[in-house]
Write an enzyme that holds these catalytic residues in place. Structure first.
Site, PDB file in Angstrom:
ATOM      1  N   ASN A   1      12.952 -17.549  13.221  1.00 59.02           N
ATOM      2  CA  ASN A   1      13.179 -18.182  14.424  1.00 59.02           C
ATOM      3  C   ASN A   1      12.021 -19.195  14.735  1.00 59.02           C
ATOM      4  OD1 ASN A   1      14.430 -15.515  14.322  1.00 59.02           O
ATOM      5  ND2 ASN A   1      15.418 -16.155  15.961  1.00 59.02           N
TER       6      ASN A   1
ATOM      7  N   VAL B   1      11.307 -23.162  18.586  1.00 53.82           N
ATOM      8  CA  VAL B   1      11.612 -21.561  18.701  1.00 53.82           C
ATOM      9  C   VAL B   1      13.153 -21.531  19.087  1.00 53.82           C
ATOM     10  CG1 VAL B   1      10.781 -19.629  20.134  1.00 53.82           C
ATOM     11  CG2 VAL B   1       9.186 -21.371  19.761  1.00 53.82           C
ATOM     12  N   CYS B   2      13.534 -20.685  18.057  1.00 55.46           N
ATOM     13  CA  CYS B   2      15.038 -20.460  18.293  1.00 55.46           C
ATOM     14  C   CYS B   2      15.367 -19.039  19.109  1.00 55.46           C
ATOM     15  CB  CYS B   2      15.878 -20.472  17.053  1.00 55.46           C
ATOM     16  SG  CYS B   2      16.215 -22.042  16.352  1.00 55.46           S
ATOM     17  N   LEU B   3      15.674 -19.108  20.092  1.00 54.11           N
ATOM     18  CA  LEU B   3      15.730 -17.727  21.004  1.00 54.11           C
ATOM     19  C   LEU B   3      16.914 -18.002  22.254  1.00 54.11           C
ATOM     20  CD1 LEU B   3      14.400 -14.889  21.453  1.00 54.11           C
ATOM     21  CD2 LEU B   3      13.191 -16.163  23.396  1.00 54.11           C
TER      22      LEU B   3
END
Length: 245
Positions: free
Chosen positions: A50, A57-59
């Site tokens: 992530n 930032v993968c969220l």
């Protein structure tokens, strides 16, 4: 304030334990109707599915990944604190290998578990490199925080390195005597699994070789910062002493 910087400490029981991870947060004019924008200081390292080398930032909470219901940003309920806690708890977790889309389905298979352990090995190496990067090039205005953090946690990190080089799983509990100088205020480590490592688990000693180099570099950096390195420095001096002297 529309720009802030956050330092997140890696949780115990994970391959990120005792590390420092820095994030820049931009609060857009639409906030809180929309989520903040978060950038990760990667140092060029991919330490998690992530967290990208380019700082992405993968969220789901940030709208940078798919999500449903409470996973997505809710203007009436979501907060900046929730974002930071989500990064620490959901991204910097015990088995980050399964953060990769679709990989969670392999969690119950022997091969999937082995790959998760191998990923933890690699991740801890990246975490150590991130420590060195932060020590040598601390973010602006955070030099004292970085030095102070590793002054307190340096002993524990070095003890963990030796524990892992002995064949124990990343994130497993380091024997109590190895952490005798750790801060009493530090969170107690989660129970971990200590087991015999399959022969094909750590390929040709590459993990040990890499960690030994990082251990030496961390030892020198922690020593300069005033961490409790006496035990490890004595061991190093004895090891480096010519035979017969």
């Amino acid at each position: 304030m529309d720009l802030l910087r956050a330092a997140i400490i890696g949780p115990k029981g994970t391959p990120y334990h005792d590390g420092l991870f820095f994030f820049d947060v931009h609060i857009p004019s639409a906030y809180p109707s929309g989520p903040p924008l978060v950038y990760y200081h990667s140092g060029g390292l991919r330490i998690n599915p992530n967290l990208y080398e380019n700082g992405r930032v993968c969220l789901s909470l940030l709208g940078t990944w798919d999500g449903r219901g409470c996973e997505k940003w809710n203007p009436a309920q979501s907060t900046m604190l929730q974002v930071l806690v989500s990064i620490q708890a959901l991204i910097l977790n015990e088995k980050p290998y399964y953060n990769e889309p679709g990989y969670e389905s392999f969690a119950t298979t022997p091969n999937g578990q082995l790959l998760a352990l191998k990923y933890n090995d690699d991740t801890f190496l990246y975490s150590c490199r991130t420590m060195l990067y932060s020590l040598r090039r601390p973010p602006e205005h955070f030099a004292d925080l970085v030095a102070g953090h590793f002054r307190v946690h340096g002993h524990t990190i070095l003890a963990a390195c030796k524990h892992y080089m002995a064949g124990n799983d990343i994130g497993s509990v380091v024997p109590e005597e190895e952490e005798e100088s750790a801060s009493r205020s530090a969170p107690k480590a989660k129970p971990g699994v200590i087991r015999t490592i399959p022969l094909n688990r750590r390929y040709a000693g590459s993990f040990d070789t890499s960690l030994k180099v990082l251990y030496e570099d961390l030892l020198m950096e922690f020593n300069v910062k005033g961490a409790d390195t006496r035990k490890f420095m004595i061991e190093k001096l004895k090891k480096d002493q010519p035979a017969g002297t």
